[in-house]
Design a protein around this motif. Structure first.
Motif, PDB file in Angstrom:
ATOM      1  N   THR A   1     123.885  86.778  -2.359  1.00 34.04           N
ATOM      2  CA  THR A   1     124.998  86.364  -3.225  1.00 34.04           C
ATOM      3  C   THR A   1     125.805  85.208  -2.661  1.00 34.04           C
ATOM      4  O   THR A   1     126.385  84.417  -3.422  1.00 34.04           O
ATOM      5  CB  THR A   1     125.948  87.544  -3.485  1.00 34.04           C
ATOM      6  N   ARG A   2     125.860  85.077  -1.336  1.00 36.67           N
ATOM      7  CA  ARG A   2     126.706  84.038  -0.732  1.00 36.67           C
ATOM      8  C   ARG A   2     125.918  82.813  -0.273  1.00 36.67           C
ATOM      9  O   ARG A   2     126.500  81.754  -0.080  1.00 36.67           O
ATOM     10  CB  ARG A   2     127.463  84.614   0.474  1.00 36.67           C
TER      11      ARG A   2
ATOM     12  N   GLN B   1     122.301  82.505  -4.041  1.00 38.82           N
ATOM     13  CA  GLN B   1     122.708  82.409  -5.442  1.00 38.82           C
ATOM     14  C   GLN B   1     123.517  81.144  -5.759  1.00 38.82           C
ATOM     15  O   GLN B   1     123.227  80.478  -6.762  1.00 38.82           O
ATOM     16  CB  GLN B   1     123.502  83.651  -5.839  1.00 38.82           C
ATOM     17  N   PRO B   2     124.519  80.752  -4.946  1.00 36.45           N
ATOM     18  CA  PRO B   2     125.254  79.526  -5.288  1.00 36.45           C
ATOM     19  C   PRO B   2     124.349  78.286  -5.323  1.00 36.45           C
ATOM     20  O   PRO B   2     124.516  77.421  -6.188  1.00 36.45           O
ATOM     21  CB  PRO B   2     126.303  79.416  -4.161  1.00 36.45           C
ATOM     22  N   ILE B   3     123.414  78.237  -4.404  1.00 38.70           N
ATOM     23  CA  ILE B   3     122.495  77.094  -4.371  1.00 38.70           C
ATOM     24  C   ILE B   3     121.596  77.108  -5.598  1.00 38.70           C
ATOM     25  O   ILE B   3     121.413  76.095  -6.283  1.00 38.70           O
ATOM     26  CB  ILE B   3     121.657  77.143  -3.076  1.00 38.70           C
ATOM     27  N   ALA B   4     121.039  78.275  -5.885  1.00 37.03           N
ATOM     28  CA  ALA B   4     120.108  78.377  -7.006  1.00 37.03           C
ATOM     29  C   ALA B   4     120.785  78.070  -8.328  1.00 37.03           C
ATOM     30  O   ALA B   4     120.246  77.315  -9.154  1.00 37.03           O
ATOM     31  CB  ALA B   4     119.495  79.773  -7.029  1.00 37.03           C
ATOM     32  N   ASP B   5     121.960  78.632  -8.564  1.00 33.06           N
ATOM     33  CA  ASP B   5     122.617  78.441  -9.858  1.00 33.06           C
ATOM     34  C   ASP B   5     122.995  76.983 -10.092  1.00 33.06           C
ATOM     35  O   ASP B   5     122.913  76.482 -11.222  1.00 33.06           O
ATOM     36  CB  ASP B   5     123.854  79.334  -9.957  1.00 33.06           C
ATOM     37  N   ALA B   6     123.411  76.284  -9.040  1.00 33.71           N
ATOM     38  CA  ALA B   6     123.750  74.864  -9.202  1.00 33.71           C
ATOM     39  C   ALA B   6     122.538  74.066  -9.671  1.00 33.71           C
ATOM     40  O   ALA B   6     122.669  73.101 -10.431  1.00 33.71           O
ATOM     41  CB  ALA B   6     124.263  74.303  -7.882  1.00 33.71           C
TER      42      ALA B   6
ATOM     43  N   ILE C   1     121.468  94.540   8.776  1.00 30.39           N
ATOM     44  CA  ILE C   1     121.751  93.271   8.106  1.00 30.39           C
ATOM     45  C   ILE C   1     122.283  93.523   6.691  1.00 30.39           C
ATOM     46  O   ILE C   1     121.793  94.396   5.971  1.00 30.39           O
ATOM     47  CB  ILE C   1     120.466  92.419   8.021  1.00 30.39           C
ATOM     48  N   ASP C   2     123.276  92.751   6.300  1.00 29.43           N
ATOM     49  CA  ASP C   2     123.807  92.812   4.937  1.00 29.43           C
ATOM     50  C   ASP C   2     123.040  91.811   4.078  1.00 29.43           C
ATOM     51  O   ASP C   2     123.470  90.671   3.874  1.00 29.43           O
ATOM     52  CB  ASP C   2     125.303  92.492   4.949  1.00 29.43           C
ATOM     53  N   TYR C   3     121.864  92.240   3.570  1.00 27.15           N
ATOM     54  CA  TYR C   3     121.028  91.313   2.807  1.00 27.15           C
ATOM     55  C   TYR C   3     121.684  90.884   1.503  1.00 27.15           C
ATOM     56  O   TYR C   3     121.470  89.772   1.029  1.00 27.15           O
ATOM     57  CB  TYR C   3     119.660  91.959   2.526  1.00 27.15           C
ATOM     58  N   GLU C   4     122.486  91.747   0.925  1.00 27.29           N
ATOM     59  CA  GLU C   4     123.165  91.383  -0.318  1.00 27.29           C
ATOM     60  C   GLU C   4     124.094  90.187  -0.096  1.00 27.29           C
ATOM     61  O   GLU C   4     124.242  89.327  -0.953  1.00 27.29           O
ATOM     62  CB  GLU C   4     123.956  92.575  -0.846  1.00 27.29           C
TER      63      GLU C   4
END
Length: 795
Positions: A761-762, A765-770, A754-757
């Motif tokens: 990041t995809r 992170q976008p949800i959290a930063d908003a 699995i590509d956990y990164e």
């Protein structure tokens, strides 16, 4: 014998040209059972501008039985028109094509005889039958009139089939009548089967299965046939099987075949008109009733609505298990087959789908299994009223299609808020039509009026007659009917009426509609823009702030924290004042009665409006809030955010829900973010990493832009081909996959880590930063240490 005062509900309708004229056939459900009504020797009609008389008469020599008559009717260009009366409806079509080659429009030539007969008598679904004569069970040349209150009890059967992976028919199940049965391909076992609550009939051949099915339909004679994807799969496979066996499939009344038609704009999509029987697909019926599910599979819908489902496994396990049961345990296959029929019956009952489709037929005038059809429903109501005002309808395409303004969407003010109330205009576009008398005939009358005095002036220099119009009265009638349905707690009827009323503005803006006119639909939408702007000014003059608005709703920040009771009281006062202001202003300034009504929709104790990702501009149609109703009941609401969208992973949706709910409830949230990231990296949330996306085209159509779901689907079908399984995705469908270090891989054949990164990041992170950035926080600041400490887990 006569048929005096018999009431019926229209099931199917049909026309055909006979030697003496066009015949119209209606099958009705009555309290005395099904009845066929045949109207013979009907003449068909269309219209043409009188100035084209000579050109039309030049064609009539080759068309015996076609005549011209002078009428007191006009077209929308104010020209007098002639009636073209034909013995056969197909003559109207031939004449229309001949005149079209000369640039001459034959108006209303596409209105089919069985539809015109009903609409001109204001009949929708309920019918009173009088007079005529009986020829066996058929009623001939009766008089039909409306019976809008009549609702019979319809006899319903649920049909489902099981096949091999190559669509070889194994079994047919029928449930819903006293004769519950499964027809199974194969010889009966030496030992009798265990007793079951249905009959299991073994058939030596597929030909015998079809013959048994034909006999069952004649014997049980249902009014309605339901199923899941029943037309595109079950009936299609049954028809193919019958054709391959050289035997007719006779599921219609009087042992008549299905009258198959293809969709003109949807390749491969089939219609299955079946004489005397309504055919309702569960998926289409749910969509028509505005139900929404992430997946409309029978398994998902039954689990959601009934709390139970098929539970055989994934698509591959299902096919393997069906094959195993067919080869080794046919009674178990029969049980599985009829179980699907039972689930469909229960879904229809739970969602009140049959009641909705019957009420929809009564409201729209369309056949009960005619899905979509907003344009046809508009025409059914509008044409007869327009004729009585002295007009005939234009043809589709008379006005060039071009863009027009849609609903008003206010710029939002992003951020977190306490105490936001939402006011919503009740049925905004229908109320505009009623109030400002927006109408196709009204526009023609207003535009051609010699004296502009007394006309109603609308956006884009439109003018409407105050007394010559049809649509406002139609909307008013439907509006009152809906109010009555709500008082009677008839939810299916209320929903059908609401959907029809709300479709009218869209119909006027549809280029496929004969009444399409950008100015006409703009007179509705731009009036809505004006109303929303004036409502915003009204609210802000009272000291509150409008932070967002969308078409018919305005979101109002009360500027300080209010208790729930205070917020609802403020909202109620605002709504009452706005309604009073509209009534007074329209009466004094334009002499109009206002049917505009704004009402309290929601109080959000906490509210969040995000920015557009990567900017500081407020987003539109995306928000979340903690709503509280007048009784104090709280509910988290998400609109347009990842939480409400099926194309984001469950990992993202659960994260967004958890973060927002903690912030709204005033609970600590930083530890939640770090713990969620840690658990994701540790592999503890691997079951939430699945993307589920739709392939909207064939796989080989994706040539340049190849999105992840297509790459995953190609990998899956390459694997299917290698192991000898049916390829699942060549024609589209839904694919589930995860992102790995080697890219997207389908669940069926994932083998990489699995590509956990990617998920951090995809997805997170976008949800959290908003959410975090308005509070001076960021996802990276809270989780950097997690990435340094944690090595991504194994596959």
């Amino acid at each position: 014998m006569t048929s005096t005062d018999l009431q019926g509900f229209s099931l199917t309708r049909h026309w055909r040209d006979a030697p003496t004229g066009t015949e119209i056939e209606y099958w009705l459900a009555t309290e005395a059972g099904p009845r066929k009504v045949v109207l013979t020797s009907r003449r068909s009609v269309a219209f043409v501008a009188a100035r084209h008389r000579a050109a039309v008469e030049a064609h009539l020599a080759a068309m015996p039985g076609v005549q011209l008559r002078e009428l007191e009717l006009r077209n929308f260009q104010q020209e007098v028109v002639l009636g073209v009366y034909a013995t056969h409806f197909r003559q109207i079509g031939r004449l229309a094509r001949a005149l079209q080659a000369q640039g001459i429009p034959l108006l209303e030539a596409d209105v089919r005889p069985h539809d015109r007969y009903l609409m001109e008598r204001f009949i929708t679904a309920g019918v009173r039958v009088e007079g005529g004569r009986a020829e066996g069970a058929t009623l001939v040349d009766c008089k039909l009139s409306p019976a809008p209150e009549f609702r019979p009890v319809l006899k319903v059967v649920s049909l489902d089939i099981e096949t091999s992976q190559h669509e070889g028919l194994y079994s047919i199940a029928l449930d819903g009548t006293s004769e519950r049965v499964v027809f199974m391909l194969g010889e009966p076992p030496p030992e009798p089967d265990e007793p079951m609550d249905f009959s299991l009939v073994y058939c030596p051949s597929r030909k015998a299965m079809i013959e048994q099915l034909n006999d069952w339909f004649e014997r049980n004679d249902p009014d309605v046939l339901i199923g899941w994807n029943v037309v595109q799969f079950d009936l299609r496979v049954l028809q193919k099987t019958a054709n391959d066996c050289g035997v007719p499939l006779l599921l219609g009344r009087e042992r008549r075949p299905i009258e198959w038609r293809t969709h003109p704009g949807k390749q491969g999509y089939l219609f299955a008109p079946t004489p005397g029987r309504i055919v309702l697909d569960g998926i289409e019926a749910l969509r028509a009733a505005v139900w929404s599910f992430p997946s409309f599979s029978l398994e998902n819908v039954s689990q959601t609505l009934l709390g139970e489902g098929k539970a055989i496994g994934d698509e591959y396990d299902k096919m393997a298990e069906i094959e195993r049961r067919y080869q080794h345990d046919k009674p178990a296959l029969a049980l599985y087959n009829i179980r699907d029929c039972e689930l469909v019956l229960r879904i229809f009952e739970k969602a009140k789908l049959l009641q909705f489709m019957m009420e929809r037929a009564q409201v729209t005038g369309l056949q009960a299994d005619h899905f979509g059809g907003s344009i046809a429903a508009f025409s059914h109501h509008y044409l007869p009223r327009m004729h009585r005002l002295g007009y005939v309808a234009p043809n589709v395409g008379e006005i060039e299609s071009k863009a027009y303004p849609g609903g008003y969407v206010m710029d939002s003010k992003p951020g977190f808020y306490d105490s936001v109330v939402v006011l919503d205009y009740k049925s905004l576009y229908p109320s505009i039509i009623r109030t400002f008398l927006v109408d196709p005939v009204g526009l023609v009358e207003g535009s051609n009026a010699g004296d502009p005095t007394g006309l109603i002036h609308g956006p884009q220099e439109t003018v409407f007659s105050r007394d010559r119009h049809c649509l406002p009265q139609i909307v008013t009638t439907l509006w009152h009917a809906r109010d009555e349905a709500k008082r009677a707690k008839n939810e299916p009827l209320s929903q059908a009426l609401k959907l029809l009323m709300n479709s009218f503005a869209g119909v006027l803006g549809a280029s496929e509609c004969r009444f399409f006119n950008p100015k006409l639909v703009s007179a509705v939408t731009l009036r809505g823009h004006e109303m929303m702007k004036l409502t915003r000014e009204f609210v802000e003059e009272r000291g509150y702030e409008a932070i967002y608005g969308d078409t018919d709703s305005i979101f109002i920040w009360l500027r300080r924290t209010h208790t729930n009771e205070e917020a609802h009281a403020v909202a109620a006062r605002l709504a009452a004042d706005i309604n009073d202001w509209w009534a007074r202003t329209l009466r004094e300034e334009q002499g109009l009665q206002s049917f505009l009504e704004i009402e309290v929709d929601t109080h959000y104790k906490k509210f969040f409006m995000p920015t557009i990702r990567g900017s500081e501009v407020g987003s539109k149609k995306r928000y979340a809030g903690l709503s509280v109703d007048a009784a104090g009941k709280e509910e988290m609401v998400y609109r347009g955010l990842e939480m409400a969208r099926s194309d984001w992973t469950p990992l993202a949706r659960q994260f967004q829900e958890g973060l927002l709910s903690r912030i709204f409830q005033g609970e600590p949230y930083k530890a939640f973010v770090t713990d969620y990231a840690r658990a994701t990296l540790a592999g503890a949330k691997d079951d939430l990493l699945i993307y589920r996306k739709r392939l909207r085209h064939r796989l080989d159509d994706y040539l340049v832009n190849v999105p992840p779901q297509v790459r995953a689907a190609r990998i899956a079908d390459e694997h299917n081909a290698r192991v000898g399984r049916t390829q699942q995705y060549q024609k589209g469908g839904w694919i589930q996959y995860v992102m790995t270090r080697n890219g997207p891989e389908p669940l069926e054949t994932r083998h990489s880590r699995i590509d956990y990164e990617h998920y951090l990041t995809r997805q997170l992170q976008p949800i959290a930063d908003a959410i975090l950035q308005p509070m001076g926080e960021s996802f990276a600041a809270l989780t950097t240490s997690q990435r340094e400490l944690f090595e991504p887990g194994s596959p």
